[in-house]
Design a protein around this motif. Sequence first.
Motif, PDB file in Angstrom:
ATOM      1  N   ALA A  19       0.898  -1.218   0.052  1.00 20.93           N
ATOM      2  CA  ALA A  19       0.134   0.001   0.119  1.00 20.93           C
ATOM      3  C   ALA A  19       0.945   0.956   0.069  1.00 20.93           C
ATOM      4  O   ALA A  19       0.489   2.428  -0.865  1.00 20.93           O
ATOM      5  N   ALA A  20       2.213   1.334   0.669  1.00 19.72           N
ATOM      6  CA  ALA A  20       2.936   2.635   0.835  1.00 19.72           C
ATOM      7  C   ALA A  20       3.493   2.584  -0.630  1.00 19.72           C
ATOM      8  O   ALA A  20       3.680   3.838  -1.070  1.00 19.72           O
ATOM      9  N   ARG A  21       3.973   1.580  -1.485  1.00 14.26           N
ATOM     10  CA  ARG A  21       4.264   1.830  -2.595  1.00 14.26           C
ATOM     11  C   ARG A  21       3.497   2.460  -3.589  1.00 14.26           C
ATOM     12  O   ARG A  21       3.749   3.165  -4.436  1.00 14.26           O
ATOM     13  N   THR A  22       2.068   1.728  -3.439  1.00 12.79           N
ATOM     14  CA  THR A  22       1.187   2.140  -4.487  1.00 12.79           C
ATOM     15  C   THR A  22       1.051   3.698  -4.135  1.00 12.79           C
ATOM     16  O   THR A  22       0.477   4.539  -5.170  1.00 12.79           O
ATOM     17  N   ALA A  23       0.924   4.173  -2.783  1.00 10.77           N
ATOM     18  CA  ALA A  23       0.623   5.407  -2.569  1.00 10.77           C
ATOM     19  C   ALA A  23       1.674   6.363  -3.095  1.00 10.77           C
ATOM     20  O   ALA A  23       1.345   7.844  -3.585  1.00 10.77           O
ATOM     21  N   GLU A  24       2.800   5.972  -3.003  1.00 12.24           N
ATOM     22  CA  GLU A  24       4.101   6.711  -3.626  1.00 12.24           C
ATOM     23  C   GLU A  24       3.648   6.971  -5.036  1.00 12.24           C
ATOM     24  O   GLU A  24       4.129   7.796  -5.717  1.00 12.24           O
ATOM     25  N   LYS A  25       3.368   5.816  -5.716  1.00  5.22           N
ATOM     26  CA  LYS A  25       3.309   5.824  -7.157  1.00  5.22           C
ATOM     27  C   LYS A  25       2.051   6.726  -7.553  1.00  5.22           C
ATOM     28  O   LYS A  25       2.187   7.333  -8.742  1.00  5.22           O
ATOM     29  N   ALA A  26       1.060   6.978  -6.683  1.00  9.60           N
ATOM     30  CA  ALA A  26      -0.084   7.694  -7.011  1.00  9.60           C
ATOM     31  C   ALA A  26       0.225   9.120  -6.811  1.00  9.60           C
ATOM     32  O   ALA A  26      -0.739   9.955  -7.070  1.00  9.60           O
ATOM     33  N   GLY A  27       1.365   9.531  -5.942  1.00 15.91           N
ATOM     34  CA  GLY A  27       1.137  10.643  -5.475  1.00 15.91           C
ATOM     35  C   GLY A  27       0.581  11.201  -4.497  1.00 15.91           C
ATOM     36  O   GLY A  27       0.309  12.519  -4.393  1.00 15.91           O
ATOM     37  N   CYS A  28       0.316  10.383  -3.603  1.00 18.51           N
ATOM     38  CA  CYS A  28      -0.576  10.558  -2.390  1.00 18.51           C
ATOM     39  C   CYS A  28       0.064  11.481  -1.267  1.00 18.51           C
ATOM     40  O   CYS A  28       1.263  11.252  -0.839  1.00 18.51           O
ATOM     41  N   SER A  29      -0.632  12.455  -0.775  1.00 16.76           N
ATOM     42  CA  SER A  29      -0.008  13.244   0.388  1.00 16.76           C
ATOM     43  C   SER A  29      -0.167  12.511   1.680  1.00 16.76           C
ATOM     44  O   SER A  29      -1.075  11.753   1.821  1.00 16.76           O
TER      45      SER A  29
END
Length: 294
Positions: free
Chosen positions: A284-294
């Motif tokens: 989930a952390a990698r996916t958040a980084e990929k999506a550019g989530c703040s």
Amino acid sequence: MKKAIFITLFLAMAAGTVPAGAQSRAELALKVERLEREMIALENRLRGGQANTSAVPMQGGADNAALADMVAKMGTMERQMRMFTGKIEELEHRLRQQDQAMEMLRKELDLQRQEAAQAQASRPQQSMNTNAPAGNTAAANNNAGAPAAETPAATTPAKPAIELPAGDAAEQYRYAFEFIRQNDLDSGFTAMEMFLKANPGDERVGSAKFWLGRIHLLKGRMPQAAQQLLALIEEHPNHEKRVDALVDLADVLIALDSAPDACNALAEFRRSEAKANDRLKARAARTAEKAGCS
């Protein structure tokens, strides 16, 4: 030194190509080191300017402006580095999907070869001397010089039709899931759909929706994957697979160019991440980084 090498590689990527010769890399490294020395010198001058502002009244403002400009440039470089990192992770994700598809194709071909070999081995060995009726012995002797009739080529038997067993819902779900466990995703998808239609009120319906969504995702059918995963997330709020479905949905939304919606799905995941294992949290952390989530 690591920082200088990393920035050198980034400058090369931003330019479009990696330098071919060692001389070009050395020149970039020297430029980066020069920038670092200039920043250090500016910081030292700023500290000295604060101690003796009357001696050089305008120097501090100029140094501040130069330092701010450098910080802005470094911020721009960091944003571009994050963008490149996201693109690389997206390519890696697509390569993993292609590897999975190739593995499924290889298993399917192996299965077809095994079925063909079994059909060839089970074909009866015909012999006129042992199988011909006694009354036809003379006819067999008369035809001894005639060429033997061609035996029809054996055909590969078709895969058995998917049909749920006549037992209860638990047995039918195990039947459908066994295909997925063996990586026969097409048969598993068909059986899970049949299970849903036959048992709409069973407690395993949420699990069936999850696996249907996961198979759609692996097959690259993103809109259908989003539909099934959303059905599980919204209709089964306490299901054990809901946290997995939220991360899967985020991946699907990124593939559909909807990063803000992916961040919303990951925000919902964080509210329930106590139910997730460490592997899923890291994903989930990698996916958040990929999506550019703040």
